[in-house]
Design a protein around this motif. Structure first.
Motif, short mmCIF file in Angstrom:
data_model
loop_
_atom_site.label_atom_id
_atom_site.label_comp_id
_atom_site.label_asym_id
_atom_site.label_seq_id
_atom_site.Cartn_x
_atom_site.Cartn_y
_atom_site.Cartn_z
N GLU A 94 -1.87 8.87 -11.34
CA GLU A 94 -2.51 7.87 -10.46
C GLU A 94 -2.63 8.38 -9.03
O GLU A 94 -3.58 8.04 -8.34
CB GLU A 94 -1.72 6.56 -10.50
N SER A 132 -8.52 -0.36 4.65
CA SER A 132 -9.42 -0.07 3.53
C SER A 132 -8.77 0.88 2.53
O SER A 132 -8.89 0.69 1.31
CB SER A 132 -10.73 0.54 4.03
N VAL A 135 -6.22 -1.09 0.49
CA VAL A 135 -6.87 -1.87 -0.57
C VAL A 135 -7.31 -0.95 -1.71
O VAL A 135 -7.11 -1.27 -2.89
CB VAL A 135 -8.07 -2.67 0.01
N PHE A 136 -7.88 0.20 -1.36
CA PHE A 136 -8.29 1.18 -2.36
C PHE A 136 -7.09 1.65 -3.17
O PHE A 136 -7.14 1.75 -4.41
CB PHE A 136 -8.98 2.36 -1.66
N VAL A 138 -4.17 0.09 -3.69
CA VAL A 138 -3.67 -0.98 -4.55
C VAL A 138 -4.60 -1.15 -5.76
O VAL A 138 -4.14 -1.31 -6.89
CB VAL A 138 -3.52 -2.30 -3.77
N TYR A 139 -5.90 -1.07 -5.53
CA TYR A 139 -6.87 -1.20 -6.63
C TYR A 139 -6.68 -0.08 -7.65
O TYR A 139 -6.68 -0.32 -8.87
CB TYR A 139 -8.29 -1.21 -6.08
N LYS A 140 -6.53 1.15 -7.17
CA LYS A 140 -6.43 2.30 -8.07
C LYS A 140 -5.13 2.32 -8.88
O LYS A 140 -5.12 2.78 -10.02
CB LYS A 140 -6.55 3.61 -7.29
N SER A 142 -3.17 -0.41 -9.51
CA SER A 142 -2.80 -1.73 -10.03
C SER A 142 -2.70 -1.78 -11.55
O SER A 142 -1.89 -2.52 -12.09
CB SER A 142 -3.79 -2.79 -9.54
N HIS A 143 -3.48 -0.98 -12.26
CA HIS A 143 -3.42 -1.05 -13.73
C HIS A 143 -2.17 -0.36 -14.30
O HIS A 143 -1.88 -0.52 -15.48
CB HIS A 143 -4.70 -0.49 -14.35
N LEU A 150 3.47 -4.82 -8.95
CA LEU A 150 2.39 -4.87 -7.96
C LEU A 150 2.86 -5.57 -6.69
O LEU A 150 2.61 -5.09 -5.57
CB LEU A 150 1.16 -5.56 -8.54
#
Length: 185
Positions: A94, A132, A135-136, A138-140, A142-143, A150
């Protein structure tokens, strides 16, 4: 499959460009203060005008480069610690996906250099790029995190940076207060 080393130099370029943007602004500020204090004309007797400007720009660039490099080191460490504590990804796959977010800082740093005469804009660009990127990030990742992971990941980042910024603020405030107290009335 793309080469993951294509963007490996973006963090260095971003640090250099953000450092340059801040150095340009601070250089202008210092030069104006030297002129107002009457020191600049005396300095011109020993060093040429371009020599003063280039030396000052180099030293400021070096200073800001060290500050941003230290911040990047702290950010990388807190991200990896967060992943260690909360992620199911044990191989670091990740983190390789997150490295592509360096485009965010690169774009912000290019804009910062173009708008280097406006300190508020440069600071805002750095803050916007940082938020930004967060946020990027956390998005990347998060799965690979469950809901408690999280939440822990986000809180770990927020708490670390909040404590860090408060510590720096209070240290500067204490230094300022001791300086002001030492001045004769």
């Amino acid at each position: 499959m793309s080469n993951r080393y294509i963007t490996s130099h973006f963090p260095l370029i971003s640090i250099l460009l953000f450092s340059l943007a801040f150095a340009i602004y601070v250089q202008g500020f210092i030069l104006n203060e030297l002129v107002n204090l009457g020191i600049y004309s005396g300095m011109l007797e020993f060093i040429s005008e371009s020599g003063i400007k280039l030396t000052l720009l180099f030293l400021l660039l070096l200073f800001f480069f060290m500050v941003f490099s230290a911040l990047k080191l702290l950010a990388d460490t807190t991200i990896e610690l967060s992943m260690l504590f909360f992620s199911k990804d044990e191989e670091g796959n990740e983190l390789n996906k997150v490295r592509s977010g360096s485009w965010i800082y690169l774009a912000g740093s290019v804009l910062a250099v173009l708008l280097a005469q406006y300190l508020v804009v440069v600071v805002l660009l750095f803050i916007i790029a940082s938020l930004s990127y967060f946020v990027f990030l956390v998005y990347k990742v998060s799965h690979t995190l469950n809901l408690p992971g999280l939440i822990g990941f986000i809180f770990f980042q927020v708490i670390f940076w909040s404590v860090f910024l408060l510590a720096v603020f209070f240290a500067l405030l204490r230094l300022y207060n001791s300086f002001m107290a030492s001045l004769p009335l």
